[in-house]
Enzyme design. Structure first.
Site, PDB file in Angstrom:
ATOM      1  CG  ASN A   1     -41.850 -92.384 -35.794  1.00 49.80           C
ATOM      2  OD1 ASN A   1     -41.650 -93.182 -36.505  1.00 49.80           O
ATOM      3  ND2 ASN A   1     -43.075 -91.883 -35.714  1.00 49.80           N
TER       4      ASN A   1
ATOM      5  CB  SER B   1     -43.466 -84.229 -32.522  1.00 47.51           C
ATOM      6  OG  SER B   1     -43.814 -85.165 -31.490  1.00 47.51           O
TER       7      SER B   1
ATOM      8  CG  HIS C   1     -41.387 -90.302 -27.328  1.00 49.44           C
ATOM      9  ND1 HIS C   1     -40.378 -89.263 -27.710  1.00 49.44           N
ATOM     10  CD2 HIS C   1     -42.195 -90.475 -28.416  1.00 49.44           C
ATOM     11  CE1 HIS C   1     -40.900 -88.811 -28.973  1.00 49.44           C
ATOM     12  NE2 HIS C   1     -42.058 -89.565 -29.310  1.00 49.44           N
TER      13      HIS C   1
HETATM   14  P1  H2U Z   1     -43.979 -89.005 -32.026  1.00 52.46           P
HETATM   15  O1  H2U Z   1     -43.386 -90.059 -31.443  1.00 52.46           O
HETATM   16  O2  H2U Z   1     -44.061 -89.114 -33.470  1.00 52.46           O
HETATM   17  O3  H2U Z   1     -43.158 -87.606 -32.112  1.00 52.46           O
HETATM   18  O4  H2U Z   1     -45.290 -88.541 -31.302  1.00 52.46           O
HETATM   19  C1  H2U Z   1     -45.414 -88.063 -30.069  1.00 52.46           C
HETATM   20  C2  H2U Z   1     -46.949 -88.485 -29.881  1.00 52.46           C
HETATM   21  O5  H2U Z   1     -47.087 -87.855 -28.495  1.00 52.46           O
HETATM   22  C3  H2U Z   1     -47.811 -88.022 -30.844  1.00 52.46           C
HETATM   23  O6  H2U Z   1     -48.638 -89.293 -31.094  1.00 52.46           O
HETATM   24  C4  H2U Z   1     -48.692 -87.501 -28.636  1.00 52.46           C
HETATM   25  C5  H2U Z   1     -48.853 -87.223 -30.150  1.00 52.46           C
HETATM   26  O7  H2U Z   1     -50.092 -87.433 -30.394  1.00 52.46           O
HETATM   27  N1  H2U Z   1     -48.525 -86.070 -27.668  1.00 52.46           N
HETATM   28  C6  H2U Z   1     -49.417 -86.476 -26.545  1.00 52.46           C
HETATM   29  O8  H2U Z   1     -50.249 -87.185 -26.358  1.00 52.46           O
HETATM   30  N2  H2U Z   1     -49.681 -85.214 -25.634  1.00 52.46           N
HETATM   31  C7  H2U Z   1     -49.000 -84.024 -25.941  1.00 52.46           C
HETATM   32  O9  H2U Z   1     -48.936 -82.931 -25.124  1.00 52.46           O
HETATM   33  C8  H2U Z   1     -48.313 -83.749 -27.078  1.00 52.46           C
HETATM   34  C9  H2U Z   1     -48.127 -84.926 -28.093  1.00 52.46           C
END
Ligand code: H2U
Ligand code: ZN
Length: 351
Positions: A155, A163, A168
């Site tokens: 994404n 987010s 990533h």
């Molecule tokens: P996006 O690729 O949609 O931004 O999502 C990032 C992922 O990172 C999301 O699935 C994970 C969220 O659950 N995440 C972690 O595993 N650890 C964190 O500290 C924050 C976000």
């Protein structure tokens, strides 16, 4: 109105991978557009952000600390949507209330230790490292008994709900085939039974000879706007050799994979001179222990933008209630993407 042609007349197109249709209304693309065509300012991000949960050495939610990694870094998603140890359960009441336990594992993969480095700005050998991680994850997750499908996806951009700008992607791996995969499984299987070739091998051959929808290519991959594209600048990357999954790629093909991923995303960024948002996903064979000669590995890119850095295509109204629809034809989109510079706009703007 004269004789029917694809660039003037409303028509529908078939997606042989999913069995779905898209409504194309090219005559509407000619209507005057009075909105502004704006360019976004280039956002300068730092190469390290102390508040980023993906940067090396930083603390993630839940308290885990990232290692001081260089290049790539893989970790289990701290908020996994599917878990490995969920007890088996489910119902089927009167064929109306049907549910089943889902099991699986979710991971996050950082593409680079640098917070501000996106794929189109990365060197080929660095993107190759990302591909090596994908290969390794597909292999290792695929060995797990209850994992029958592995979805690698990216994404990109807040418009897509991403987010964090730190480059990533994610992997969700699970017991059941997700719905998009189930459709592609069925259609590729049928095609292979009838033609003894993969659907995408034949499609690719036809596209290469027509040359209307190809964006760019190298020895092992082609990037094109599929005939049945739904999103305005939707694209696919398809391997020239009909490999069913990442494990079948040879060394040279993995390098070429990195190259085509960069080539396409540079053109995307150059289209509106912004870091172009999209959702990307790799579609490949299930890891259910069966042979899948019908599967032909490919990537889908679904970008939401329509005509500028901020004007997006909404999939609402008719699209939600009836059928996806587009105005600009796949051929027109391909032509625009093909004619863009191969050099990233930031490099141009430095001169
Ligand atoms: P996006 O690729 O949609 O931004 O999502 C990032 C992922 O990172 C999301 O699935 C994970 C969220 O659950 N995440 C972690 O595993 N650890 C964190 O500290 C924050 C976000
Ligand atoms: Zn970061």
């Amino acid at each position: 109105m004269g004789e029917f042609n694809f660039s003037d007349h409303p028509h529908r197109r078939y997606n042989p991978l999913t069995g779905e249709w898209v409504l194309v209304s090219p005559h509407r693309a000619k209507r005057p557009w009075q909105g502004q065509i704006e360019k976004n300012d280039i956002k300068i991000l730092p190469f390290y952000d102390p508040d980023c949960y993906l940067c090396p050495g930083n603390i993630r939610a839940g308290g885990k600390i990232n290692p001081k990694y260089t290049d790539t870094f893989v970790f289990s998603n701290d908020f996994s949507s599917i878990l490995p140890d969920t007890p088996v359960g489910g119902i089927n009441e009167k064929d109306l209330f049907i549910a089943d336990t889902e099991n699986g594992l979710c991971k996050v993969i950082c593409f680079s230790h640098l917070h501000n480095l996106t794929v189109p700005e990365m060197k080929q050998e660095k993107v190759r490292k990302v591909i090596d991680v994908w290969v390794n994850e597909y292999e290792e997750l695929g060995k797990i008994d209850f994992i029958n499908y592995i979805q690698i996806f990216e994404n990109k951009g807040s418009m897509m709900g991403c987010s964090n700008p730190h480059p990533h992607c994610q992997i969700w791996s699970q017991k059941y085939l997700p719905v998009e995969i189930e459709k592609e499984q069925k259609h590729q299987e049928n095609y292979f039974k009838n033609h003894n070739r993969t659907l995408l091998a034949d499609y690719l051959e036809a596209e290469i000879s027509k040359c209307e929808r190809v964006i760019c290519s190298n020895n092992s991959f082609i990037a094109l706007v599929p005939f049945w594209a739904v999103w305005p600048f939707e694209a696919m990357i398809i391997s020239k050799r009909p490999v069913s999954n990442l494990l079948e790629l040879n060394d040279k093909e993995k390098d070429d994979f990195a190259d085509i991923y960069i080539q396409l995303t540079i053109r995307y960024d150059n289209l509106f001179e912004i870091s172009f948002p999209y959702s990307m996903g790799i579609h490949q064979a299930p890891t259910d222990g069966k042979q899948h000669p019908e599967w032909h590995m490919h990537l889908h890119f679904y970008p939401p933008l329509l005509r500028s850095a901020t004007v997006k295509k909404f999939m609402v109204g008719y699209e939600m209630m009836a059928n996806p629809q587009r105005d600009i034809t796949a051929e027109q989109s391909a032509e625009r993407l093909r004619s863009l510079s191969k050099v990233h706009y930031k490099m141009h703007n430095l001169n």
